[in-house]
Design a protein around this motif. Sequence first.
Motif, PDB file in Angstrom:
ATOM      1  N   UNK A  48       2.984  11.211  -0.798  1.00 49.73           N
ATOM      2  CA  UNK A  48       4.466  11.681  -0.938  1.00 49.73           C
ATOM      3  C   UNK A  48       5.166  11.252  -2.255  1.00 49.73           C
ATOM      4  N   UNK A  49       4.630  10.414  -2.857  1.00 50.97           N
ATOM      5  CA  UNK A  49       5.168   9.877  -4.109  1.00 50.97           C
ATOM      6  C   UNK A  49       4.093   9.337  -4.915  1.00 50.97           C
ATOM      7  N   UNK A  50       4.271   9.414  -6.454  1.00 49.73           N
ATOM      8  CA  UNK A  50       3.321   8.613  -7.210  1.00 49.73           C
ATOM      9  C   UNK A  50       3.408   7.289  -7.319  1.00 49.73           C
ATOM     10  N   UNK A  51       2.330   6.402  -7.343  1.00 51.79           N
ATOM     11  CA  UNK A  51       2.426   5.042  -7.393  1.00 51.79           C
ATOM     12  C   UNK A  51       0.794   4.511  -7.014  1.00 51.79           C
ATOM     13  N   UNK A  52       0.753   3.366  -6.636  1.00 48.17           N
ATOM     14  CA  UNK A  52      -0.574   2.688  -6.234  1.00 48.17           C
ATOM     15  C   UNK A  52      -0.696   2.771  -4.847  1.00 48.17           C
ATOM     16  N   UNK A  53      -1.909   3.262  -4.413  1.00 51.95           N
ATOM     17  CA  UNK A  53      -2.531   3.009  -2.994  1.00 51.95           C
ATOM     18  C   UNK A  53      -2.674   1.621  -2.605  1.00 51.95           C
ATOM     19  N   UNK A  54      -1.632   1.011  -2.100  1.00 51.01           N
ATOM     20  CA  UNK A  54      -1.753  -0.547  -1.859  1.00 51.01           C
ATOM     21  C   UNK A  54      -2.369  -0.772  -0.635  1.00 51.01           C
ATOM     22  N   UNK A  55      -2.261   0.327   0.238  1.00 51.79           N
ATOM     23  CA  UNK A  55      -3.001   0.146   1.845  1.00 51.79           C
ATOM     24  C   UNK A  55      -3.589   1.421   1.997  1.00 51.79           C
ATOM     25  N   UNK A  56      -4.690   1.427   2.487  1.00 52.87           N
ATOM     26  CA  UNK A  56      -5.409   2.742   3.081  1.00 52.87           C
ATOM     27  C   UNK A  56      -6.235   2.470   4.261  1.00 52.87           C
ATOM     28  N   UNK A  57      -5.826   2.985   5.449  1.00 54.34           N
ATOM     29  CA  UNK A  57      -6.599   2.722   6.525  1.00 54.34           C
ATOM     30  C   UNK A  57      -6.933   4.332   7.057  1.00 54.34           C
ATOM     31  N   UNK A  58      -7.672   4.419   8.058  1.00 56.00           N
ATOM     32  CA  UNK A  58      -7.822   5.874   8.168  1.00 56.00           C
ATOM     33  C   UNK A  58      -6.650   6.465   8.902  1.00 56.00           C
ATOM     34  N   UNK A  59      -5.945   5.892   9.600  1.00 53.61           N
ATOM     35  CA  UNK A  59      -4.531   6.330  10.034  1.00 53.61           C
ATOM     36  C   UNK A  59      -3.171   5.957   9.711  1.00 53.61           C
ATOM     37  N   UNK A  60      -3.386   5.408   8.503  1.00 57.44           N
ATOM     38  CA  UNK A  60      -2.053   4.989   7.849  1.00 57.44           C
ATOM     39  C   UNK A  60      -2.336   4.478   6.508  1.00 57.44           C
ATOM     40  N   UNK A  61      -1.370   4.854   5.558  1.00 57.10           N
ATOM     41  CA  UNK A  61      -1.501   4.507   4.159  1.00 57.10           C
ATOM     42  C   UNK A  61      -0.314   4.101   3.547  1.00 57.10           C
ATOM     43  N   UNK A  62      -0.062   3.238   2.325  1.00 60.68           N
ATOM     44  CA  UNK A  62       0.943   2.875   1.897  1.00 60.68           C
ATOM     45  C   UNK A  62       0.902   2.995   0.400  1.00 60.68           C
ATOM     46  N   UNK A  63       1.860   3.760  -0.154  1.00 62.14           N
ATOM     47  CA  UNK A  63       1.857   3.570  -1.577  1.00 62.14           C
ATOM     48  C   UNK A  63       3.022   3.154  -2.396  1.00 62.14           C
ATOM     49  N   UNK A  64       2.822   2.237  -3.215  1.00 65.17           N
ATOM     50  CA  UNK A  64       3.823   1.433  -3.775  1.00 65.17           C
ATOM     51  C   UNK A  64       4.164   1.862  -5.206  1.00 65.17           C
ATOM     52  N   UNK A  65       5.646   2.404  -5.321  1.00 61.71           N
ATOM     53  CA  UNK A  65       6.089   2.836  -6.608  1.00 61.71           C
ATOM     54  C   UNK A  65       6.227   1.664  -7.650  1.00 61.71           C
ATOM     55  N   UNK A  66       6.795   0.519  -6.844  1.00 58.75           N
ATOM     56  CA  UNK A  66       7.029  -0.655  -7.548  1.00 58.75           C
ATOM     57  C   UNK A  66       6.718  -1.948  -6.604  1.00 58.75           C
ATOM     58  N   UNK A  67       6.435  -2.882  -7.082  1.00 60.44           N
ATOM     59  CA  UNK A  67       5.888  -4.167  -6.403  1.00 60.44           C
ATOM     60  C   UNK A  67       6.747  -4.382  -4.782  1.00 60.44           C
ATOM     61  N   UNK A  68       7.924  -4.084  -5.038  1.00 61.37           N
ATOM     62  CA  UNK A  68       8.870  -4.381  -3.747  1.00 61.37           C
ATOM     63  C   UNK A  68       9.300  -3.114  -3.083  1.00 61.37           C
ATOM     64  N   UNK A  69       8.606  -2.048  -3.411  1.00 62.24           N
ATOM     65  CA  UNK A  69       9.217  -0.891  -2.600  1.00 62.24           C
ATOM     66  C   UNK A  69       7.948   0.092  -2.340  1.00 62.24           C
ATOM     67  N   UNK A  70       7.526   0.349  -0.874  1.00 63.55           N
ATOM     68  CA  UNK A  70       6.472   1.332  -0.864  1.00 63.55           C
ATOM     69  C   UNK A  70       6.832   2.279   0.339  1.00 63.55           C
ATOM     70  N   UNK A  71       5.881   3.459   0.350  1.00 65.04           N
ATOM     71  CA  UNK A  71       6.198   4.440   1.396  1.00 65.04           C
ATOM     72  C   UNK A  71       4.816   4.432   2.290  1.00 65.04           C
ATOM     73  N   UNK A  72       5.149   4.150   3.706  1.00 71.04           N
ATOM     74  CA  UNK A  72       4.330   4.305   4.606  1.00 71.04           C
ATOM     75  C   UNK A  72       4.198   5.469   5.233  1.00 71.04           C
ATOM     76  N   UNK A  73       2.940   6.099   5.311  1.00 73.88           N
ATOM     77  CA  UNK A  73       2.612   7.461   5.978  1.00 73.88           C
ATOM     78  C   UNK A  73       1.761   7.061   7.215  1.00 73.88           C
ATOM     79  N   UNK A  74       2.219   7.092   8.410  1.00 70.01           N
ATOM     80  CA  UNK A  74       1.596   6.607   9.676  1.00 70.01           C
ATOM     81  C   UNK A  74       0.975   7.883  10.418  1.00 70.01           C
TER      82      UNK A  74
END
Length: 150
Positions: A48-74
């Motif tokens: 949903x946004x450009x950044x680093x894929x800091x967490x990736x599980x089959x059912x969920x992932x987090x993309x961090x735009x900066x160290x203190x803010x991420x977007x969770x897609x569950x």
Amino acid sequence: MAVTIAAPLTGTVIPLTEVPDPVFAKALVGPGVAIDPGEVATLTVTAPVAGKLTSLKPHAYVISRQPDQGVLVHLGIDTVHLKGAGFTLRAEAGQQVEAGEEIVVWDLAAAREAEKSVVVPVVVLETDAENLTLAEAGPISSGDPLIRIS
């Protein structure tokens, strides 16, 4: 600087309060919205946004735009219990991604057979709800603006 978070899939926007899980419904993870994919059989879920894929599980992932803010897609509710069934990862944890890049292809049959909700919460981590403008409830296409962070 304002940031726009795009819809990672096509479906119908619903308020988090309608997600059948109290952790999401009460915004305990963070503020955001959810998308109901409807009756589709397979979904391609994107960044949903450009950044680093800091967490990736089959059912969920987090993309961090900066160290203190991420977007969770569950992807769905309680889909962790599926142990990866129906999910095909198209990315790797730690990689940089661009908005719109494929992250997961989801065959929803396994989730539906297990009677799991296929609603997809999209949550902004480490922010306050008053900093967000959320898309109105209703139809949305993958890539359309979903959340604006001011």
